[in-house]
Design a protein around this motif. Structure first.
Motif, short mmCIF file in Angstrom:
data_model
loop_
_atom_site.label_atom_id
_atom_site.label_comp_id
_atom_site.label_asym_id
_atom_site.label_seq_id
_atom_site.Cartn_x
_atom_site.Cartn_y
_atom_site.Cartn_z
N GLY A 1 3.06 23.50 -13.20
CA GLY A 1 2.28 24.65 -13.60
C GLY A 1 1.45 24.29 -14.81
N TYR A 2 0.25 24.83 -14.89
CA TYR A 2 -0.64 24.46 -15.99
C TYR A 2 -1.60 25.60 -16.29
CZ TYR A 2 -4.10 23.66 -12.30
OH TYR A 2 -4.95 23.82 -11.23
N SER B 1 -8.00 26.16 -29.02
CA SER B 1 -7.56 26.41 -27.65
C SER B 1 -6.20 25.75 -27.43
CB SER B 1 -8.58 25.86 -26.65
OG SER B 1 -8.70 24.44 -26.80
N LEU B 2 -5.52 26.18 -26.37
CA LEU B 2 -4.22 25.61 -26.04
C LEU B 2 -4.15 25.32 -24.55
CD1 LEU B 2 -1.36 24.88 -27.08
CD2 LEU B 2 -0.66 27.18 -26.38
N GLU B 3 -3.80 24.08 -24.23
CA GLU B 3 -3.57 23.68 -22.84
C GLU B 3 -2.07 23.42 -22.68
OE1 GLU B 3 -5.00 20.12 -19.83
OE2 GLU B 3 -4.08 19.63 -21.77
N TYR B 4 -1.48 23.96 -21.61
CA TYR B 4 -0.06 23.71 -21.37
C TYR B 4 0.16 23.13 -19.98
CZ TYR B 4 0.17 27.89 -18.38
OH TYR B 4 -0.04 28.81 -17.38
N ARG B 5 1.18 22.28 -19.88
CA ARG B 5 1.58 21.67 -18.61
C ARG B 5 3.11 21.70 -18.54
NH1 ARG B 5 -2.71 17.87 -17.53
NH2 ARG B 5 -1.64 17.29 -15.57
N LEU B 6 3.65 22.14 -17.41
CA LEU B 6 5.09 22.17 -17.17
C LEU B 6 5.34 21.56 -15.80
CD1 LEU B 6 5.64 25.90 -18.22
CD2 LEU B 6 6.32 23.93 -19.58
N THR C 1 0.84 -1.20 0.00
CA THR C 1 0.00 0.00 0.00
C THR C 1 0.88 1.25 0.00
OG1 THR C 1 -1.71 -1.17 1.23
CG2 THR C 1 -1.85 1.22 1.18
N ASN C 2 0.53 2.19 -0.87
CA ASN C 2 1.29 3.44 -0.95
C ASN C 2 0.38 4.58 -1.33
OD1 ASN C 2 1.36 3.79 -4.04
ND2 ASN C 2 2.14 1.70 -3.75
N PHE C 3 0.91 5.79 -1.25
CA PHE C 3 0.19 6.96 -1.72
C PHE C 3 0.50 7.10 -3.21
CE2 PHE C 3 0.84 8.06 2.82
CZ PHE C 3 -0.49 8.18 3.18
N ARG C 4 -0.46 6.71 -4.04
CA ARG C 4 -0.26 6.76 -5.48
C ARG C 4 -0.09 8.20 -5.93
NH1 ARG C 4 1.57 3.62 -9.31
NH2 ARG C 4 0.29 1.91 -8.63
N TRP C 5 -0.89 9.09 -5.40
CA TRP C 5 -0.74 10.53 -5.66
C TRP C 5 -1.31 11.32 -4.50
CZ3 TRP C 5 -5.61 12.33 -5.42
CH2 TRP C 5 -6.66 11.57 -5.94
N PHE C 6 -0.81 12.54 -4.35
CA PHE C 6 -1.35 13.50 -3.40
C PHE C 6 -0.91 14.89 -3.87
CE2 PHE C 6 2.56 11.66 -1.72
CZ PHE C 6 3.36 12.78 -1.53
N TYR C 7 -1.73 15.88 -3.63
CA TYR C 7 -1.41 17.20 -4.18
C TYR C 7 -2.14 18.30 -3.42
CZ TYR C 7 -6.02 16.89 -6.33
OH TYR C 7 -7.38 16.75 -6.52
N LEU C 8 -1.60 19.49 -3.54
CA LEU C 8 -2.27 20.73 -3.16
C LEU C 8 -2.28 21.59 -4.41
CD1 LEU C 8 -3.57 22.32 -0.82
CD2 LEU C 8 -1.33 23.39 -0.46
N ASP C 9 -3.46 22.02 -4.83
CA ASP C 9 -3.66 22.66 -6.12
C ASP C 9 -4.27 24.05 -5.94
OD1 ASP C 9 -4.99 23.48 -8.60
OD2 ASP C 9 -4.59 21.48 -9.33
N TYR C 10 -3.62 25.04 -6.53
CA TYR C 10 -4.13 26.42 -6.48
C TYR C 10 -4.23 26.94 -7.91
CZ TYR C 10 -4.47 31.42 -5.51
OH TYR C 10 -4.89 32.74 -5.47
N HIS C 11 -5.43 27.29 -8.35
CA HIS C 11 -5.63 27.78 -9.71
C HIS C 11 -6.50 29.04 -9.67
CE1 HIS C 11 -8.86 24.96 -8.81
NE2 HIS C 11 -9.61 25.51 -9.73
N PRO C 12 -5.88 30.21 -9.59
CA PRO C 12 -6.64 31.46 -9.53
C PRO C 12 -7.40 31.79 -10.81
CG PRO C 12 -4.29 31.91 -9.74
CD PRO C 12 -4.43 30.43 -9.50
N SER C 13 -6.99 31.21 -11.95
CA SER C 13 -7.69 31.47 -13.21
C SER C 13 -7.49 30.28 -14.14
CB SER C 13 -7.16 32.74 -13.88
OG SER C 13 -5.85 32.54 -14.37
N ARG D 1 -6.13 30.41 -16.97
CA ARG D 1 -4.87 30.58 -17.66
C ARG D 1 -3.67 30.12 -16.86
NH1 ARG D 1 -5.12 33.48 -22.31
NH2 ARG D 1 -7.11 34.51 -22.77
N PHE D 2 -3.82 30.02 -15.54
CA PHE D 2 -2.68 29.62 -14.73
C PHE D 2 -3.13 28.88 -13.48
CE2 PHE D 2 0.22 30.37 -11.16
CZ PHE D 2 1.35 29.72 -11.66
N GLY D 3 -2.43 27.78 -13.19
CA GLY D 3 -2.62 27.04 -11.96
C GLY D 3 -1.30 26.43 -11.52
N PHE D 4 -1.26 26.02 -10.27
CA PHE D 4 -0.02 25.49 -9.72
C PHE D 4 -0.37 24.39 -8.73
CE2 PHE D 4 4.40 25.71 -8.53
CZ PHE D 4 4.43 25.35 -7.19
N ARG D 5 0.34 23.27 -8.81
CA ARG D 5 0.13 22.19 -7.86
C ARG D 5 1.48 21.57 -7.48
NH1 ARG D 5 -2.19 19.51 -12.67
NH2 ARG D 5 -4.24 20.21 -11.95
#
Length: 381
Positions: free
Chosen positions: A149-150, A160-165, A84-96, A98-102
């Motif tokens: 960042g996304y 439209s354009l979606e970006y992920r970094l 058993t493990n943590f497959r994923w976990f995150y804190l996500d902030y997306h003010p708009s 056009r930009f979000g951060f996790r």
């Protein structure tokens, strides 16, 4: 005054904080091959070592801030063993838009479907095309520990354009197999960086994109059994993939082509492990059509060439023609059956670092043409 404001909002701040979404799934599969053990000991009676269990918790604190975590365990042949493990976990902030951060342990946006590689209900096939999304490497390729960042530009005349970094690292524990001529005694991934750009074209339902990823493994191997010699080296890999997907009504079509550029470098003993590079080629085409609410067939062809400069011999290629039937029994339960006709053995275990699935038999000596059959059922909520 406070009571009237909360009544107008319909829910108090305390109630909103306590409102946590919980979802989960349980999957059980069966695999059988006519020749060559694949993903498990699948010859003969086959294998039920194909199990997944997951439990997700997600919470939105505000319209801009959310968090989530998944507990996960699986068995795929000898991989996972229900650790058993943590497959994923995150804190996500997306003010708009056009930009979000996790940040946290975040799924890697590589290609069209890497982020759903562990979600059986989100796709038709049991196994996504293994040339691009290898199930045996899911623990390493699904998620990275770091940040991302996304954003999304919105729809205009040109689409439209979606970006992920993203950037971070990957947990890569050493695997020690005593009494075998090659043992991995240390492993570390100092970095992984990547991006994905996805263009939603003006053609309704069509999106195309490109993904790029650079990752490096620093590892130490112990070679030999009587007087073993340790060799350390770096193994950087750069991966590029072009993607296209078209969805129209109940029809979905997808195609991806990828090249992975790998190097063996900075070897501490070039006489044993020389510095060299290799380029491999991967790709697939896939189509699915939902004939009814409860029934969806899927077909794909997938190919793998580990070395583009060496294409001859069954050990240097693998072609996979797959057919799936998906049955949605109800909104919480599905059943899938799948058949693969395999040509070549490039994706099979060679047994160099342990007995492997095929008892150390070289891939050039395995059966060149073989079938894989799978059945899988998943309950989810």
């Amino acid at each position: 005054m406070l009571l009237s404001v909360e009544s107008a909002m319909g829910e108090s701040a305390t109630d909103r904080f306590k409102n946590i979404e919980i979802h989960g799934f349980v999957s059980q599969g069966y695999m059988k091959t006519t020749d060559n053990n694949y993903l498990g000991v699948t010859k003969g009676l086959g294998s039920f070592g194909f199990t997944e269990v997951g439990l997700n918790f997600t919470k939105s604190f505000t319209d801009e801030l959310r968090t989530g975590i998944q507990l996960y365990a699986r068995q795929l042949g000898s991989t996972g063993s229900f650790n058993t493990n943590f497959r994923w976990f995150y804190l996500d902030y997306h003010p708009s838009d056009r930009f979000g951060f996790r940040f946290g342990r975040i799924k890697i946006p590589f290609g069209l479907y890497n982020e759903i590689n562990d979600i059986d209900a989100a796709r038709a096939a049991i196994l996504l095309p293994q040339s691009i999304y290898p199930a045996e490497s899911l623990d390493y390729l699904l998620a990275q520990n770091g940040f991302e960042g996304y954003g999304y530009t919105g729809t205009g005349p040109w689409g439209s354009l979606e970006y992920r970094l993203y950037a971070g690292t990957i947990a890569f524990p050493a695997v020690n197999t005593p009494a075998y001529p090659i043992q991995q005694t240390a492993g570390n991934v100092p970095f992984i960086v990547g991006t994905r750009l996805m263009w939603g074209t003006p053609i309704d339902g069509l999106r195309v994109g490109v993904s790029g990823q650079a990752v490096r493994l620093d590892t130490t191997l112990k070679l030999g059994t009587t007087t073993p010699v340790s060799v350390s080296f770096q193994f950087p890999v750069n991966m590029l993939i072009g993607s296209a997907e078209y969805i129209h009504g109940d029809l979905s079509l997808a195609a991806e082509y990828s090249r992975w550029f790998a190097q063996f470098g900075n070897s501490t003993n070039t006489a044993i492990i020389p510095n060299f590079s290799v380029t491999n080629e991967r790709g697939y085409i896939m189509g699915a059509y939902r004939l009814a609410r409860w029934f969806e067939p899927c077909l794909y062809y997938s190919m793998t060439y580990p070395n583009v400069d060496s294409r001859e011999g069954i050990q240097n290629y693998q072609h996979d023609v797959s057919a799936t039937l998906r049955f949605d029994i109800n909104q919480f339960w599905l059943l899938k059956t799948e058949a693969h006709y395999m040509i070549g053995t490039a994706a099979l275990q060679s047994g160099l670092t342990g007995p492997g699935l095929n008892d150390g038999v070289p891939t050039a000596s395995l059966a060149p043409n073989w079938w894989t059959f799978l059945v899988k059922t998943t309950g989810y909520f």
